[in-house]
Write a protein that holds these residues in place. Structure first.
Motif, mmCIF file in Angstrom:
data_model
loop_
_atom_site.group_PDB
_atom_site.id
_atom_site.type_symbol
_atom_site.label_atom_id
_atom_site.label_comp_id
_atom_site.label_asym_id
_atom_site.label_seq_id
_atom_site.Cartn_x
_atom_site.Cartn_y
_atom_site.Cartn_z
ATOM 1 N N THR A 78 0.824 -1.202 0.000
ATOM 2 C CA THR A 78 0.000 0.000 0.000
ATOM 3 C C THR A 78 0.862 1.257 0.000
ATOM 4 O O THR A 78 0.570 2.229 -0.713
ATOM 5 N N ALA A 79 1.928 1.256 0.800
ATOM 6 C CA ALA A 79 2.810 2.424 0.844
ATOM 7 C C ALA A 79 3.496 2.642 -0.498
ATOM 8 O O ALA A 79 3.652 3.786 -0.953
ATOM 9 N N TRP A 80 3.932 1.560 -1.127
ATOM 10 C CA TRP A 80 4.594 1.668 -2.440
ATOM 11 C C TRP A 80 3.618 2.169 -3.498
ATOM 12 O O TRP A 80 3.930 3.094 -4.250
ATOM 13 N N SER A 133 1.534 6.052 -7.356
ATOM 14 C CA SER A 133 0.399 6.776 -7.947
ATOM 15 C C SER A 133 0.564 8.279 -7.756
ATOM 16 O O SER A 133 0.247 9.063 -8.664
ATOM 17 N N ARG A 134 1.074 8.691 -6.605
ATOM 18 C CA ARG A 134 1.281 10.112 -6.385
ATOM 19 C C ARG A 134 2.286 10.675 -7.408
ATOM 20 O O ARG A 134 2.062 11.717 -8.014
ATOM 21 N N GLU A 135 3.385 9.977 -7.587
ATOM 22 C CA GLU A 135 4.418 10.461 -8.496
ATOM 23 C C GLU A 135 3.910 10.526 -9.929
ATOM 24 O O GLU A 135 4.116 11.515 -10.630
ATOM 25 N N ILE A 136 3.245 9.489 -10.376
ATOM 26 C CA ILE A 136 2.754 9.454 -11.751
ATOM 27 C C ILE A 136 1.728 10.553 -11.997
ATOM 28 O O ILE A 136 1.803 11.298 -12.986
ATOM 29 N N LEU A 137 0.777 10.692 -11.103
ATOM 30 C CA LEU A 137 -0.328 11.620 -11.330
ATOM 31 C C LEU A 137 0.099 13.074 -11.199
ATOM 32 O O LEU A 137 -0.251 13.906 -12.042
ATOM 33 N N ARG A 192 10.542 4.895 -12.194
ATOM 34 C CA ARG A 192 9.514 5.430 -11.298
ATOM 35 C C ARG A 192 9.198 4.454 -10.173
ATOM 36 O O ARG A 192 8.992 4.842 -9.022
ATOM 37 N N LEU A 193 9.144 3.173 -10.487
ATOM 38 C CA LEU A 193 8.874 2.184 -9.445
ATOM 39 C C LEU A 193 10.004 2.140 -8.425
ATOM 40 O O LEU A 193 9.760 2.048 -7.210
ATOM 41 N N THR A 194 11.234 2.221 -8.892
ATOM 42 C CA THR A 194 12.370 2.206 -7.976
ATOM 43 C C THR A 194 12.369 3.423 -7.071
ATOM 44 O O THR A 194 12.560 3.321 -5.842
ATOM 45 N N GLU A 195 12.138 4.597 -7.655
ATOM 46 C CA GLU A 195 12.102 5.826 -6.863
ATOM 47 C C GLU A 195 10.981 5.799 -5.833
ATOM 48 O O GLU A 195 11.181 6.170 -4.666
ATOM 49 N N LEU A 211 9.860 3.133 1.461
ATOM 50 C CA LEU A 211 10.647 2.474 2.504
ATOM 51 C C LEU A 211 11.210 3.486 3.489
ATOM 52 O O LEU A 211 11.231 3.241 4.704
ATOM 53 N N ALA A 212 11.651 4.628 2.980
ATOM 54 C CA ALA A 212 12.177 5.661 3.881
ATOM 55 C C ALA A 212 11.098 6.161 4.824
ATOM 56 O O ALA A 212 11.352 6.374 6.029
#
Length: 786
Positions: free
Chosen positions: A584-586, A591-595, A639-642, A648-649
């Motif tokens: 859920t966190a990932w 989704s936040r980054e993409i949108l 994007r997935l890696t970032e 995780l942070a």
């Protein structure tokens, strides 16, 4: 000397605290003895069990309604008061300036006026029932000799007498809450100002053909309407953000040989909760189930012959129209037949501690001018937005329908009762002791001359006007299907060939698919197996997304461990697992980054987990992962890696460095807020009603997270506040549970006594419970009656 003074002060403080506690204890209801009250025609017995669930035994339906009004007022008085003030636009009288915006909205919508206008259209039987219920509430107000509930003490006011309109406005509020898609129209209009039509079509997979290409000439007008201010002024509860499950199986698929019906409606959590369990017994009927404080109806439940359950259809029953002001006369607007005068009315909002607010509300042929929510000058004077909504029509007989279905005895009488139902449109499953099972989605659904009401449409052309409603005979309805069951979970309920437009706001089909799978896995259902279905935590969205998200190569040890865990996960959103929180966190960060990178500020109000859209990004539209401002950030793997690193942070910062301690239950906590106590720091902590839970965004044990709340992004504030399973072989053995408790009074032992049992899927059987207290209401000796 100092010690003696200190000891004396401490003793005084203890005496004062003890006195306050005893005073607050006097706000608890009288549950034993005999009480003479004005209003009832005969004796009314109120027998309560150990959980505070009342059995109200009376000589007829009116006296039963009186008794229900009395017990609702005993246990939920402030909830009822807040509800009617919200519907009437009178919150500022008790909360002051902070509530003026909400009051303006409610005054513009005119819900209370619509509730008052509904009364003449009701039968004399239902009017008498509403009057009896109001008399029961007022009998409590007149007979109670102790303190009022603590909220009244804190806000320093007393309730006014209850009226039938106070009950009917509850139905208007539910129609607004469960069918309020006009907020979605506002959001899409805001986005259409800056987002290409192709992007809107991608973001909304049910993109209608007529928008916004056909309405592209409206985009410049949208920019002049003050949509941002209007969107912020609309109460956030408006809109179908809730979900529910129901199903019914026939006798061939039930261990008892009779139909079995299960329902768990999902609404916003609160303390008190939405639901109140009650049993009504007269010589004619025994009606049991979930009621809502403020109304005399059992909304979900059963009588001695039938049972029924509800989920929201999310039908589109509201449209926004852009009205063009007459350039020659700003007191008029343009219609297909020329210029017409606004209907005007003046409203005064009284504000605690401040001067009243005087507003003028305009109405067009479509409905109230929503733009009047805003202060003067907040939008371009050349245009206004008007709202057409089914809940504002005067001849709303929904109360008639609810009264009648409580007393129906077979499918024909049940279905016939729903002819009067206006809304909010519901998916209703039905069962009876004779073996019939049924499904029907009643309610008024507009037929539009053209379009689907997806965006605010020009009101001056008449092209998008409503021209009627879907005939009752053609609403979705069926009985006794070959499959032996009906299922609904806010999913699409009609096939592609259905001749009328109902909605495009269907929820994901995941929950409906999962119910179907579990019913097929256990083809003969019993109450225990249906109860097990309600506990299911398998997430179909994670089944589809995790394989796509974990294709990346881990850049470091922490990411590698997270990815390995997710690859081994069974996709169950269980509270003791780490993977639900990781996933859920990932997904939240992805989704936040993409949108936001693609849409900028236009993503505000749209951003959520958006699993269907994110799946499409990772499969069909990977160009959405590219960042035009930073060419090196190209492709979904980057994007997935970032986003994984950011997630995780954040988790390490909140839950520590040890990933094995990142249990879902630490973050996913069901929170039941009180509208008054949660505003006061000390009381907020002292009266905290919360509990760790399992479940997730799309599981049957529904537990959506409030991901836009950066402080508590994984908290659960919506869910199944009521669960009920009824085997028609023995309706009185129906199992039920609500949260957090029967009482709205924090001094009561029933304020949150059901919370743990609710979380753990324990059950109550009110029809077989033992009586622990009996209060008898007696009519006045003079024989005075309603």
């Amino acid at each position: 000397m100092i010690r003696r003074i200190f000891a004396g002060l401490l003793a005084l403080l203890l005496v004062l605290c003890g006195g306050l506690y005893l005073y607050l204890r006097s706000s608890l209801p009288q549950t034993d003895g005999r009480l003479v009250v004005p209003g009832p025609k005969g004796e009314i017995r109120i027998e309560r069990d150990a959980e505070g669930i009342p059995l109200i035994a009376a000589q007829d339906d009116q006296d039963a309604a009186f008794g229900l009004g009395f017990v609702h007022a005993q246990d939920r008085l402030f909830q009822m008061e807040l509800q009617r003030r919200y519907g009437a636009g009178r919150l500022a009288e008790i909360f002051g300036r902070e509530a003026v915006t909400i009051d303006r909205q409610m005054r513009v919508l005119g819900l209370y006026r619509a509730a008052e206008a509904e009364i003449p259209f009701l039968s004399s039987t239902v009017r008498r029932g509403l009057e009896a219920y109001a008399a029961g509430v007022n009998a409590f107000l007149g007979s109670h000799r102790g303190a009022l509930p603590p909220e009244f003490l804190l806000l320093r006011f007393s309730p006014e007498p209850w009226t039938p309109a106070d009950t009917l406005v509850w139905g208007k509020l539910m129609a607004l809450q469960l069918g309020g898609n006009y907020r979605g129209e506002l959001q899409r209009a805001r986005m259409a100002r800056t987002i290409p039509a192709a992007d809107l079509a991608f973001l909304y997979p049910e993109y209608p053909k007529d928008a916004p290409t056909t309405l592209s000439d409206m985009v410049p007008i949208y920019r002049r309407l003050g949509l941002d201010s209007l969107y912020e002024a609309v109460p956030p509860v408006v809109g179908p953000i809730y979900a529910s499950n129901n199903w019914v199986v026939d006798g061939r698929h039930s261990a008892s040989g009779k139909p079995l019906l299960a329902n768990d409606p999902h609404l916003e959590f609160g303390a008190p909760g939405f639901w109140y369990l009650a049993r009504l017994r007269t010589p004619q009927h025994e009606i049991n189930g979930g009621t809502a404080a403020g109304s005399p109806f059992v909304l979900v439940g059963h009588n001695e012959r039938i049972a029924w359950g509800l989920t929201t259809t999310t039908a589109d029953v509201e449209d926004l129209f852009v009205e063009r002001i007459d350039p020659a006369d700003p007191s008029r607007y343009l219609t297909p037949k020329g210029s017409a005068a606004f209907a005007l009315r003046r409203e005064i909002i009284f504000v605690r501690g401040e001067a009243p607010v005087d507003i003028t509300i305009r109405t067009t042929r479509h409905g109230p001018v929503l733009s009047d929510v805003l202060p003067a000058g907040a939008a371009d004077p050349g245009f206004v937005l008007a709202l057409a909504a089914t809940f504002t029509i005067p001849d709303d007989r929904s109360a008639e329908a609810l009264w009648a279905i409580n007393r129906a005895n077979d499918w024909p009488s049940f279905r016939d009762a729903l002819r009067n139902f206006v809304g909010p449109m519901q998916n209703i499953v039905y069962a009876d002791v004779d073996g019939t099972i049924g499904f029907i989605a009643p309610g008024l659904v507009p037929i539009r001359r053209s379009g689907q009401g997806w965006l605010p449409a020009p009101g001056w052309t008449g092209e998008y006007d409503w021209v009627g409603f879907v005939p009752f005979a053609e609403l979705p309805s069926a009985i006794n299907p070959p499959s032996g069951h009906f299922v609904s979970a806010n999913n699409k309920i009609v096939p592609a060939g259905y001749p009328y437009f109902l909605s495009r706001d269907w929820d994901l089909p995941n929950r409906a698919e999962r119910i179907e799978a579990l019913l097929n896995a256990t083809p003969v259902q019993a109450p225990a197996s249906s109860a097990a279905i309600e506990t299911d935590t398998l997430s179909l969205m994670s089944q589809r997304l995790v394989p796509l998200m974990t294709q990346i190569s881990a850049p470091d040890e922490a990411s590698d461990e997270a990815i390995r865990r997710l690859r081994r996960w069974d996709f169950r959103m269980d509270g003791d697992r780490v993977e639900p929180l990781l996933f859920t966190a990932w997904l939240r960060e992805f989704s936040r980054e993409i949108l936001f990178d693609r849409l900028g500020d236009a993503a505000v109000g749209y951003w959520d987990l958006k699993p269907r859209v994110m799946e499409a990004v990772l499969t069909e539209h990977q160009d959405w992962c590219d960042d035009p401002k930073q060419p090196e950030r190209k492709g979904c793997a980057v994007r997935l890696t970032e986003s994984l690193n950011r997630a995780l942070a954040q988790l390490r910062q909140v839950y520590g460095a040890d990933i094995t301690q990142w249990r879902w239950r630490r973050a996913h906590v069901a929170m039941f807020a009180n509208p008054v106590f949660n505003r006061i720091p000390v009381l907020r902590d002292w009266l905290d009603i919360s509990i760790p839970t399992s479940g997730g965004y799309d599981t049957l044990d529904r537990g959506p997270s409030t991901i836009r709340d950066d402080a508590r992004p994984f908290a659960q504030r919506f869910g199944a506040g009521l669960r009920i399973i009824t085997d028609l072989a023995a309706p009185n053995g129906s199992t039920m549970m609500i949260a957090p408790g029967q009482s709205g009074n924090p001094v009561s032992s029933h304020f949150a006594d059901l919370l743990v049992r609710w979380r753990d899927f324990a059950w109550l059987v009110p029809g077989r419970s033992k009586t622990v207290a009996t209060l008898v209401l007696m009519p006045e000796p003079s024989g005075s009656s309603r």
